[in-house]
Design an enzyme around this catalytic site. Structure first.
Site, PDB file in Angstrom:
ATOM      1  N   GLU A  65      49.983  34.919  31.491  1.00 50.11           N
ATOM      2  CA  GLU A  65      49.024  35.826  30.619  1.00 50.11           C
ATOM      3  C   GLU A  65      49.469  37.436  30.540  1.00 50.11           C
ATOM      4  O   GLU A  65      49.627  37.749  31.720  1.00 50.11           O
ATOM      5  CB  GLU A  65      47.692  35.313  30.749  1.00 50.11           C
ATOM      6  CG  GLU A  65      46.644  36.255  30.099  1.00 50.11           C
ATOM      7  CD  GLU A  65      45.145  36.024  30.470  1.00 50.11           C
ATOM      8  OE1 GLU A  65      44.400  36.801  29.796  1.00 50.11           O
ATOM      9  OE2 GLU A  65      45.099  35.070  31.113  1.00 50.11           O
ATOM     10  N   ASP A  80      47.619  35.418  35.340  1.00 50.43           N
ATOM     11  CA  ASP A  80      47.313  36.709  34.743  1.00 50.43           C
ATOM     12  C   ASP A  80      47.748  37.552  35.178  1.00 50.43           C
ATOM     13  O   ASP A  80      47.452  38.443  36.175  1.00 50.43           O
ATOM     14  CB  ASP A  80      45.894  37.002  34.263  1.00 50.43           C
ATOM     15  CG  ASP A  80      45.537  37.961  33.613  1.00 50.43           C
ATOM     16  OD1 ASP A  80      46.637  38.961  33.070  1.00 50.43           O
ATOM     17  OD2 ASP A  80      44.377  38.437  33.106  1.00 50.43           O
ATOM     18  N   ARG A 100      44.875  35.207  22.387  1.00 48.83           N
ATOM     19  CA  ARG A 100      44.012  35.362  23.186  1.00 48.83           C
ATOM     20  C   ARG A 100      42.670  36.015  22.750  1.00 48.83           C
ATOM     21  O   ARG A 100      41.801  36.348  23.759  1.00 48.83           O
ATOM     22  CB  ARG A 100      44.511  35.903  24.613  1.00 48.83           C
ATOM     23  CG  ARG A 100      45.740  35.088  25.393  1.00 48.83           C
ATOM     24  CD  ARG A 100      44.627  34.175  26.451  1.00 48.83           C
ATOM     25  NE  ARG A 100      43.980  34.929  27.294  1.00 48.83           N
ATOM     26  CZ  ARG A 100      42.751  34.731  27.495  1.00 48.83           C
ATOM     27  NH1 ARG A 100      41.854  33.939  27.065  1.00 48.83           N
ATOM     28  NH2 ARG A 100      42.160  35.595  28.714  1.00 48.83           N
ATOM     29  N   ARG A 144      43.172  29.002  36.735  1.00 48.37           N
ATOM     30  CA  ARG A 144      43.744  30.486  36.786  1.00 48.37           C
ATOM     31  C   ARG A 144      43.689  30.753  38.060  1.00 48.37           C
ATOM     32  O   ARG A 144      42.952  30.822  38.853  1.00 48.37           O
ATOM     33  CB  ARG A 144      43.383  31.324  35.742  1.00 48.37           C
ATOM     34  CG  ARG A 144      43.932  32.631  35.517  1.00 48.37           C
ATOM     35  CD  ARG A 144      43.398  33.779  35.057  1.00 48.37           C
ATOM     36  NE  ARG A 144      42.315  34.655  35.892  1.00 48.37           N
ATOM     37  CZ  ARG A 144      41.826  35.757  35.834  1.00 48.37           C
ATOM     38  NH1 ARG A 144      42.012  36.184  34.715  1.00 48.37           N
ATOM     39  NH2 ARG A 144      41.151  36.370  36.519  1.00 48.37           N
ATOM     40  N   ASN A 200      32.753  46.279  27.393  1.00 51.42           N
ATOM     41  CA  ASN A 200      32.741  46.509  28.758  1.00 51.42           C
ATOM     42  C   ASN A 200      33.079  47.705  29.364  1.00 51.42           C
ATOM     43  O   ASN A 200      34.514  48.315  29.095  1.00 51.42           O
ATOM     44  CB  ASN A 200      33.414  45.407  29.624  1.00 51.42           C
ATOM     45  CG  ASN A 200      32.834  45.303  31.101  1.00 51.42           C
ATOM     46  OD1 ASN A 200      32.026  46.065  31.526  1.00 51.42           O
ATOM     47  ND2 ASN A 200      33.371  44.477  31.914  1.00 51.42           N
ATOM     48  N   HIS A 253      48.085  40.789  33.686  1.00 51.52           N
ATOM     49  CA  HIS A 253      47.220  41.727  33.219  1.00 51.52           C
ATOM     50  C   HIS A 253      47.898  42.945  32.777  1.00 51.52           C
ATOM     51  O   HIS A 253      47.362  44.280  33.412  1.00 51.52           O
ATOM     52  CB  HIS A 253      46.065  41.977  34.537  1.00 51.52           C
ATOM     53  CG  HIS A 253      44.743  42.351  33.818  1.00 51.52           C
ATOM     54  ND1 HIS A 253      44.072  43.537  34.036  1.00 51.52           N
ATOM     55  CD2 HIS A 253      43.951  41.519  33.095  1.00 51.52           C
ATOM     56  CE1 HIS A 253      43.010  43.432  33.418  1.00 51.52           C
ATOM     57  NE2 HIS A 253      42.812  42.246  32.884  1.00 51.52           N
ATOM     58  N   GLU A 303      44.042  39.717  24.613  1.00 55.08           N
ATOM     59  CA  GLU A 303      42.685  39.915  24.644  1.00 55.08           C
ATOM     60  C   GLU A 303      42.247  41.147  24.252  1.00 55.08           C
ATOM     61  O   GLU A 303      41.282  41.572  24.238  1.00 55.08           O
ATOM     62  CB  GLU A 303      42.299  39.469  26.251  1.00 55.08           C
ATOM     63  CG  GLU A 303      42.713  40.565  27.262  1.00 55.08           C
ATOM     64  CD  GLU A 303      42.499  40.098  28.604  1.00 55.08           C
ATOM     65  OE1 GLU A 303      42.162  40.958  29.463  1.00 55.08           O
ATOM     66  OE2 GLU A 303      42.646  38.731  28.888  1.00 55.08           O
ATOM     67  N   ASP A 322      31.869  39.322  30.789  1.00 52.50           N
ATOM     68  CA  ASP A 322      31.406  40.314  30.050  1.00 52.50           C
ATOM     69  C   ASP A 322      31.337  40.103  28.523  1.00 52.50           C
ATOM     70  O   ASP A 322      30.918  40.849  27.651  1.00 52.50           O
ATOM     71  CB  ASP A 322      32.295  41.774  30.406  1.00 52.50           C
ATOM     72  CG  ASP A 322      33.750  41.484  29.921  1.00 52.50           C
ATOM     73  OD1 ASP A 322      34.100  42.002  28.985  1.00 52.50           O
ATOM     74  OD2 ASP A 322      34.300  41.040  31.032  1.00 52.50           O
ATOM     75  N   HIS A 381      38.427  30.424  37.077  1.00 54.70           N
ATOM     76  CA  HIS A 381      39.241  31.326  37.898  1.00 54.70           C
ATOM     77  C   HIS A 381      39.097  31.049  39.401  1.00 54.70           C
ATOM     78  O   HIS A 381      38.113  30.646  39.806  1.00 54.70           O
ATOM     79  CB  HIS A 381      38.526  32.612  37.590  1.00 54.70           C
ATOM     80  CG  HIS A 381      38.781  33.022  36.410  1.00 54.70           C
ATOM     81  ND1 HIS A 381      38.154  34.236  35.883  1.00 54.70           N
ATOM     82  CD2 HIS A 381      39.337  32.687  35.292  1.00 54.70           C
ATOM     83  CE1 HIS A 381      38.453  34.493  34.248  1.00 54.70           C
ATOM     84  NE2 HIS A 381      39.053  33.449  34.149  1.00 54.70           N
ATOM     85  N   TYR A 441      43.649  43.200  41.007  1.00 55.70           N
ATOM     86  CA  TYR A 441      42.884  42.430  39.858  1.00 55.70           C
ATOM     87  C   TYR A 441      42.752  41.016  40.324  1.00 55.70           C
ATOM     88  O   TYR A 441      43.748  40.250  40.439  1.00 55.70           O
ATOM     89  CB  TYR A 441      43.593  42.857  38.408  1.00 55.70           C
ATOM     90  CG  TYR A 441      43.225  41.801  37.592  1.00 55.70           C
ATOM     91  CD1 TYR A 441      42.059  42.322  36.900  1.00 55.70           C
ATOM     92  CD2 TYR A 441      43.879  40.721  37.163  1.00 55.70           C
ATOM     93  CE1 TYR A 441      41.391  41.294  35.818  1.00 55.70           C
ATOM     94  CE2 TYR A 441      43.235  39.683  36.022  1.00 55.70           C
ATOM     95  CZ  TYR A 441      42.153  40.167  35.708  1.00 55.70           C
ATOM     96  OH  TYR A 441      41.632  39.141  34.474  1.00 55.70           O
ATOM     97  N   HIS A 481      39.390  34.458  24.538  1.00 60.76           N
ATOM     98  CA  HIS A 481      38.946  35.220  25.787  1.00 60.76           C
ATOM     99  C   HIS A 481      37.633  35.074  26.166  1.00 60.76           C
ATOM    100  O   HIS A 481      36.657  35.181  25.265  1.00 60.76           O
ATOM    101  CB  HIS A 481      39.288  36.827  25.575  1.00 60.76           C
ATOM    102  CG  HIS A 481      38.976  37.876  26.745  1.00 60.76           C
ATOM    103  ND1 HIS A 481      39.675  37.311  27.819  1.00 60.76           N
ATOM    104  CD2 HIS A 481      38.711  38.880  26.765  1.00 60.76           C
ATOM    105  CE1 HIS A 481      39.471  38.293  28.609  1.00 60.76           C
ATOM    106  NE2 HIS A 481      38.705  39.380  28.165  1.00 60.76           N
ATOM    107  N   TRP A 507      45.565  48.721  34.229  1.00 61.13           N
ATOM    108  CA  TRP A 507      44.776  47.933  34.901  1.00 61.13           C
ATOM    109  C   TRP A 507      44.890  46.508  34.379  1.00 61.13           C
ATOM    110  O   TRP A 507      44.950  45.455  35.052  1.00 61.13           O
ATOM    111  CB  TRP A 507      43.493  48.405  35.042  1.00 61.13           C
ATOM    112  CG  TRP A 507      42.306  47.467  35.805  1.00 61.13           C
ATOM    113  CD1 TRP A 507      42.603  47.276  37.279  1.00 61.13           C
ATOM    114  CD2 TRP A 507      41.536  46.518  35.236  1.00 61.13           C
ATOM    115  NE1 TRP A 507      41.609  46.467  37.508  1.00 61.13           N
ATOM    116  CE2 TRP A 507      40.828  45.937  36.243  1.00 61.13           C
ATOM    117  CE3 TRP A 507      41.161  46.292  33.853  1.00 61.13           C
ATOM    118  CZ2 TRP A 507      40.018  44.905  36.118  1.00 61.13           C
ATOM    119  CZ3 TRP A 507      40.154  45.158  33.917  1.00 61.13           C
ATOM    120  CH2 TRP A 507      39.631  44.686  34.909  1.00 61.13           C
ATOM    121  N   GLU A 566      38.915  30.153  27.947  1.00 59.07           N
ATOM    122  CA  GLU A 566      38.531  30.612  29.174  1.00 59.07           C
ATOM    123  C   GLU A 566      37.257  30.682  29.413  1.00 59.07           C
ATOM    124  O   GLU A 566      36.167  31.031  28.566  1.00 59.07           O
ATOM    125  CB  GLU A 566      39.053  31.857  29.258  1.00 59.07           C
ATOM    126  CG  GLU A 566      38.828  32.733  30.601  1.00 59.07           C
ATOM    127  CD  GLU A 566      39.197  34.213  30.673  1.00 59.07           C
ATOM    128  OE1 GLU A 566      39.545  34.821  31.618  1.00 59.07           O
ATOM    129  OE2 GLU A 566      39.391  34.691  29.419  1.00 59.07           O
TER     130      GLU A 566
END
Length: 405
Positions: free
Chosen positions: A239, A213, A286, A147, A37, A215, A265, A319, A122, A159, A315, A405, A342
């Site tokens: 996560e 998450d 993950r 999640r 992605n 992130h 991930e 995407d 999610h 996010y 994961h 991010w 997920e």
């Protein structure tokens, strides 16, 4: 049997996907997902210019040998571009082998270890009422595990929360594509999140498995603090609590919290996990089939992790194309140390481009019984939706500093 063609198909039925289609002299075809992605065309070039010519004339049944040839033979190893390209070849070859055998892929991986594959969905919201509505919507869709991502007071875009009209899509300026910019304040986040989970538990009770998450945004000490403060709410996992390239940093987190941890991930090889697995610093691995080099190495990772009572959690964002998702679900069904999958689902248009045998029902997935991975690519429809340049968002602190991010 010999490989006669290796074709890369790029399509954007709402978002970009990169697919490798391998064809043999007996007319058997196999598909592999090579989507990276925001950097899709890098993998397209890697496959088209460097990998595809090496495949022509080779035996598609020699999956392990082909994997080692592509990984070791290039000298330059690892990295997301390389491993996404190798993953596409690996999955396509497994697809071919299973089709020749007349069996769904999971049967070639040892058969089913369970009847169905547990998933999580999610839920997100800018505030608690919106978050509660999102959780109820996921429960109504059949999800049994959720999640939870939430807006943070004072921050415009965070996010996992669809707080801006185009937050999930590229922003176009002066005919150029620019990433969407989110903002971040770690102290505000750490103050807010425990109260969110307290409210969710009060509303939905103690039995609903909840995930969160971070992130990659916290230091190990900040992650340890968050894990400790979330312990009363019994998360299924926390996560990506800290950038795990610093594997030793997870020692700090593990020493200070019993909240289960999920990592990986953005990892591409088993070497990214060595310390984390051997020292049992995490509870779930993950990585995605698409970004880890395919079914062949991910199965090995799961066997390695199983020695330390660590489970899988492949994961599975939007995407990852249905090709990559199908390969994941076959693995999920077969391995013994499966944890959870997920699953965000895909748009109706994406599902038309990639017709698949896997099904979602009552919060669970099943890969289906079609030979191979069970996905067929509609190339004509794919061509009607060409590549559209775009990027993942970026993240900046309040003073403008670029943050994870």
């Amino acid at each position: 049997m010999k490989i006669t063609d290796a074709k890369v198909v790029v399509t954007s039925p709402g978002r970009n996907f990169v697919t490798l289609k391998i064809t043999t002299d007996e007319g058997v075809t196999g598909l592999g997902d090579a989507t990276l992605n925001g950097r899709e065309l890098a993998v397209v070039s890697y496959l088209t210019d460097h990998v595809a010519p090496l495949l022509i004339g080779s035996d598609p049944h020699r999956i392990e040998d082909t994997w080692q040839f592509l990984y070791r033979g290039a000298y330059w190893r690892r990295g997301p571009v390389t491993m996404a390209a190798i993953a596409a070849v690996d999955v396509a070859l497994w697809d071919i082998k299973a089709k020749v055998a007349g069996l769904p892929l999971y049967q070639l991986l040892g058969g089913a270890s369970r009847e169905r594959v547990r998933t999580y969905g999610h839920a997100n919201g800018r505030d608690l009422p919106e978050l509660f509505d999102s959780i109820r919507a996921r429960l109504a869709e059949g999800y049994k595990s959720i999640r939870v991502q939430t807006g943070i007071p004072g921050l415009k875009a965070v996010y996992g929360v669809h707080s801006a009209p185009d937050a999930a899509n590229p922003t176009r300026l002066d005919q150029r594509v620019r990433p969407h910019v989110e903002d971040w304040d770690t102290d505000a986040y750490l103050r807010h999140i425990p109260g969110v989970f307290e409210a969710v538990r009060n509303e939905f009770g103690p039995e609903l498995p909840l995930l969160h998450d971070a992130h990659h945004r916290l230091t190990p000490l900040q992650a340890a603090r968050l894990g400790k403060e979330l312990e009363p709410y019994k998360l299924f996992w926390l996560e990506d609590c800290t950038p795990a390239e610093n594997q030793e940093g997870l020692r700090v987190v593990r020493r200070h919290t019993t909240t289960p941890l999920a990592i990986g991930e953005v990892f591409n090889t088993v070497f990214d996990y060595q310390t984390l697995v051997q020292e049992q610093l995490i509870d779930y691995v993950r990585s995605a089939v698409t970004h880890f080099g395919g079914v062949t190495p991910l199965r090995k990772l799961f066997d390695y992790a199983a020695q330390y009572q660590i489970r899988s959690a492949i994961h599975g964002p939007e995407d990852i194309s249905p090709v990559g998702m199908a390969a994941a679900v076959h693995l999920d069904l077969a391995i013994h140390n499966f944890g959870i999958q997920e699953y965000s689902g895909h748009t109706d248009l994406t599902n038309e481009v990639f017709r698949h045998a896997y099904t979602f029902s009552d919060g669970h997935l099943h890969p289906g019984e079609a030979p191979g991975i069970g996905v067929e690519l509609d190339e004509e429809l794919a061509a009607a939706h060409p590549y559209a340049q775009g990027y993942l968002p970026v993240n900046r602190l309040q003073d403008g500093t670029v943050h994870d991010w």
